[in-house]
Design a protein around this motif. Sequence first.
Motif, short mmCIF file in Angstrom:
data_model
loop_
_atom_site.label_atom_id
_atom_site.label_comp_id
_atom_site.label_asym_id
_atom_site.label_seq_id
_atom_site.Cartn_x
_atom_site.Cartn_y
_atom_site.Cartn_z
N ASN A 1 14.04 28.89 -34.70
CA ASN A 1 14.45 28.30 -33.44
C ASN A 1 13.31 27.45 -32.87
N GLY A 2 13.50 26.13 -32.86
CA GLY A 2 12.45 25.23 -32.35
C GLY A 2 12.13 25.45 -30.90
N ASN A 3 13.11 25.89 -30.10
CA ASN A 3 12.86 26.12 -28.68
C ASN A 3 11.85 27.24 -28.45
N GLU A 4 11.88 28.27 -29.32
CA GLU A 4 10.92 29.36 -29.18
C GLU A 4 9.50 28.86 -29.46
N TRP A 5 9.35 28.02 -30.47
CA TRP A 5 8.04 27.45 -30.76
C TRP A 5 7.56 26.57 -29.61
N THR A 6 8.49 25.75 -29.07
CA THR A 6 8.11 24.88 -27.95
C THR A 6 7.65 25.69 -26.76
N SER A 7 8.41 26.72 -26.40
CA SER A 7 8.05 27.56 -25.24
C SER A 7 6.70 28.23 -25.45
N GLY A 8 6.46 28.69 -26.67
CA GLY A 8 5.18 29.33 -26.95
C GLY A 8 4.02 28.38 -26.82
N PHE A 9 4.18 27.17 -27.34
CA PHE A 9 3.08 26.20 -27.25
C PHE A 9 2.93 25.65 -25.83
N VAL A 10 4.01 25.62 -25.05
CA VAL A 10 3.88 25.24 -23.63
C VAL A 10 3.00 26.27 -22.92
N ALA A 11 3.26 27.55 -23.18
CA ALA A 11 2.44 28.60 -22.56
C ALA A 11 0.99 28.49 -23.01
N LEU A 12 0.77 28.17 -24.29
CA LEU A 12 -0.60 28.00 -24.78
C LEU A 12 -1.26 26.80 -24.12
N ALA A 13 -0.51 25.70 -23.95
CA ALA A 13 -1.05 24.52 -23.28
C ALA A 13 -1.38 24.82 -21.83
N MET A 14 -0.53 25.61 -21.17
CA MET A 14 -0.80 25.98 -19.77
C MET A 14 -2.04 26.87 -19.68
N CYS A 15 -2.19 27.77 -20.64
CA CYS A 15 -3.39 28.60 -20.69
C CYS A 15 -4.63 27.72 -20.85
N GLY A 16 -4.59 26.82 -21.84
CA GLY A 16 -5.72 25.93 -22.05
C GLY A 16 -5.97 25.03 -20.86
N GLY A 17 -4.89 24.51 -20.26
CA GLY A 17 -5.04 23.65 -19.09
C GLY A 17 -5.68 24.37 -17.92
N ALA A 18 -5.28 25.62 -17.71
CA ALA A 18 -5.87 26.41 -16.61
C ALA A 18 -7.36 26.61 -16.83
N TRP A 19 -7.75 26.88 -18.08
CA TRP A 19 -9.18 27.08 -18.36
C TRP A 19 -9.95 25.77 -18.31
N ILE A 20 -9.26 24.65 -18.57
CA ILE A 20 -9.91 23.34 -18.36
C ILE A 20 -10.23 23.17 -16.88
N LEU A 21 -9.27 23.52 -16.02
CA LEU A 21 -9.51 23.45 -14.57
C LEU A 21 -10.66 24.35 -14.17
N ALA A 22 -10.69 25.55 -14.72
CA ALA A 22 -11.75 26.50 -14.38
C ALA A 22 -13.11 25.98 -14.84
N ASN A 23 -13.16 25.45 -16.05
CA ASN A 23 -14.42 24.96 -16.60
C ASN A 23 -14.94 23.75 -15.84
N ALA A 24 -13.99 22.96 -15.27
CA ALA A 24 -14.38 21.75 -14.53
C ALA A 24 -14.76 22.06 -13.08
N ALA A 25 -14.42 23.26 -12.61
CA ALA A 25 -14.73 23.63 -11.23
C ALA A 25 -16.25 23.76 -11.06
N PRO A 26 -16.76 23.38 -9.91
CA PRO A 26 -18.22 23.45 -9.70
C PRO A 26 -18.72 24.89 -9.67
N LEU A 27 -19.88 25.11 -10.24
CA LEU A 27 -20.52 26.42 -10.23
C LEU A 27 -21.31 26.60 -8.95
N GLU A 28 -21.18 27.77 -8.36
CA GLU A 28 -22.00 28.08 -7.19
C GLU A 28 -23.42 28.42 -7.64
N GLU A 29 -24.33 28.45 -6.71
CA GLU A 29 -25.72 28.75 -7.03
C GLU A 29 -25.83 30.08 -7.75
N ARG A 30 -26.56 30.09 -8.86
CA ARG A 30 -26.82 31.26 -9.70
C ARG A 30 -25.57 31.73 -10.46
#
Length: 260
Positions: free
Chosen positions: A103-132
């Motif tokens: 079922n191609g839809n199951e693969w699509t849904s799984g990779f959408v979730a993986l993309a959202m996971c990666g995208g969220a961590w991209i946002l986190a990695n781009a967020a400014p670090l506080e002192e220390r």
Amino acid sequence: MTAIAGLPIMEKSQTLGRILVAISLLVFGVQHFIYGGFVATLVPAFMPGRLFWAYFVGVAFFAAAAGILYHLLARAAATMLGVMFFLFVLLLHIPRIIGNSSNGNEWTSGFVALAMCGGAWILANAAPLEEREKADPFLGLGRYFFALAFVAFGIQHFVYARYAAGLGPPWHLGRPIWAIVFGVTLVTLGAAILSGQKTRMAANLLAAVLLVFFLLLYVPRIAKQLHNPGPWTSGFEILALNGCAWVLAGSQPREEKERV
């Protein structure tokens, strides 16, 4: 990224990207409450209180939307959002793919979730670090998960070319050649981001492609089917990934030619 008077300054593309992601998360959160009964059926059977988890995730989407827009909470909120989507991949999508691999839809849904996971961590990695504050090394996986998912989406355009060709807006010619064109585009841009070569340019181009998809494909669908949750979910997944691509582009150093 620079700072003035101790406050981080983000590129406009990063700010826009975070806003688009936040809007999408709000839509997802609302859907979890409107369609809680259906969402509960997607929760693994071994988890007790399935309706509770449907509402809990809805609340988590609201919290993440608020957190990623506030610089003091952005890194933590995006990190936990990525962890949640990673759990979705492990607990929801991988078992469904194994049980229905054709079922191609199951693969699509799984990779959408993986993309959202990666995208969220991209946002986190781009967020400014506080002192220390130290960066979390695993957040670097975000770019790879995000890019890998788009390579997979591109491959699906080849595998399901006849189906993908029918996904265009009403004025789309509906020919398999367009599915191939978009497939090549997604694989090329995903591979460029994955390899780290011309990441800024590839992410900007990917963001532009996703924006076109959202405006020309999903906005008309949503307008025609206001009470159908499907187009809302798919459309705002595209918008969220569009926002993540903008953030990725804005977090990359400019090419030398751009600096001159």
